[in-house]
Motif scaffolding. Structure first.
Motif, PDB file in Angstrom:
ATOM      1  N   GLN A 123      42.849  44.290  39.448  1.00 52.47           N
ATOM      2  CA  GLN A 123      42.950  43.608  38.165  1.00 52.47           C
ATOM      3  C   GLN A 123      44.361  43.086  37.977  1.00 52.47           C
ATOM      4  O   GLN A 123      45.318  43.664  38.482  1.00 52.47           O
ATOM      5  N   SER A 124      44.468  42.007  37.218  1.00 52.51           N
ATOM      6  CA  SER A 124      45.786  41.476  36.879  1.00 52.51           C
ATOM      7  C   SER A 124      45.715  40.879  35.486  1.00 52.51           C
ATOM      8  O   SER A 124      44.642  40.780  34.894  1.00 52.51           O
ATOM      9  N   ILE A 138      44.763  31.976  37.130  1.00 54.56           N
ATOM     10  CA  ILE A 138      43.613  32.824  37.466  1.00 54.56           C
ATOM     11  C   ILE A 138      43.056  32.455  38.836  1.00 54.56           C
ATOM     12  O   ILE A 138      42.759  33.341  39.651  1.00 54.56           O
ATOM     13  N   LEU A 139      42.929  31.177  39.125  1.00 50.54           N
ATOM     14  CA  LEU A 139      42.401  30.763  40.436  1.00 50.54           C
ATOM     15  C   LEU A 139      43.325  31.216  41.562  1.00 50.54           C
ATOM     16  O   LEU A 139      42.852  31.630  42.629  1.00 50.54           O
ATOM     17  N   ALA A 164      44.099  35.474  45.802  1.00 45.91           N
ATOM     18  CA  ALA A 164      44.865  36.616  46.308  1.00 45.91           C
ATOM     19  C   ALA A 164      44.063  37.915  46.276  1.00 45.91           C
ATOM     20  O   ALA A 164      44.556  38.959  46.695  1.00 45.91           O
ATOM     21  N   GLY A 165      42.819  37.869  45.757  1.00 48.67           N
ATOM     22  CA  GLY A 165      41.962  39.050  45.760  1.00 48.67           C
ATOM     23  C   GLY A 165      41.726  39.693  44.409  1.00 48.67           C
ATOM     24  O   GLY A 165      41.071  40.735  44.324  1.00 48.67           O
ATOM     25  N   CYS A 166      42.227  39.111  43.343  1.00 47.10           N
ATOM     26  CA  CYS A 166      42.008  39.666  42.009  1.00 47.10           C
ATOM     27  C   CYS A 166      40.521  39.615  41.673  1.00 47.10           C
ATOM     28  O   CYS A 166      39.845  38.616  41.914  1.00 47.10           O
ATOM     29  N   GLU A 167      40.004  40.714  41.090  1.00 51.15           N
ATOM     30  CA  GLU A 167      38.578  40.812  40.774  1.00 51.15           C
ATOM     31  C   GLU A 167      38.272  40.824  39.283  1.00 51.15           C
ATOM     32  O   GLU A 167      37.140  40.583  38.883  1.00 51.15           O
TER      33      GLU A 167
END
Length: 182
Positions: A26-27, A43-44, A49-52
């Motif tokens: 998460q970020s 966000i994209l 980068a792997g954020c879910e």
């Protein structure tokens, strides 16, 4: 490896956390949520980068309304971070937020908390209650008085929820936060 405490499963959009699900990356955006173009771009990049799961600040009604357009352009669940104005939480839910993050201590009266709970329950949106700490020994609540105030706020929130949910909720939590989902 390490042992992980098994928590109840909470669904955030199309992702699940808790239970046997892997820990989700998460970020949080550091853009002004009202700036849809900048927020979507960030966000994209985080998605790549792997954020879910992504969290955005919702300090204004304009930010809450921007969630609709942001959601159209991203591929991961969006969490609305709410401070002070319970109406922003409800507007965020109406505009497509997948989860709400609130501090009941700065949302206000039991009636305001109830309004947020009812709105989230109607749309089956989980609520992350943050700022909760029950031990005076943990850093955020080193002051015994503050720990007592936070405990009272949490108990008040639970009382509001328990009056109207008829047991139809899942709760999981730890030091610092509690999740509620119906």
């Amino acid at each position: 490896m390490f042992d992980r405490t098994k928590a109840k499963v909470i669904r955030i959009g199309d992702r699940c956390i808790g239970g046997d699900y892997p820990i989700a990356i998460q970020s949080m955006c550091n853009t002004k949520t009202e700036d849809v173009k900048a927020t979507v771009a960030q966000i994209l990049a985080l998605e790549a980068a792997g954020c879910e799961i992504i969290r955005v600040a919702v300090p204004t009604m304009e930010a809450a309304e921007a969630i609709t357009e942001i959601k159209k352009q991203i591929h991961i669940p969006l969490v609305a971070d709410i401070h002070f104005d319970y109406r922003l939480a409800m507007a965020s839910v109406e505009n497509g937020a997948d989860k709400i993050r609130i501090n009941p201590g700065n949302i206000g009266s039991p009636e305001r908390i109830q309004a947020v709970v009812d709105c989230c329950r109607e749309k089956n949106i989980p609520i992350r209650i943050f700022g909760i700490c029950f031990r005076a020994s943990c850093k955020p609540c080193a002051d015994h008085r503050r720990a007592g105030v936070i405990r009272v706020l949490f108990e008040r929130l639970c009382a509001v929820i328990n009056r109207s949910d008829h047991g139809n909720r899942k709760c999981c939590g730890g030091i610092g936060c509690v999740f509620i989902q119906w």
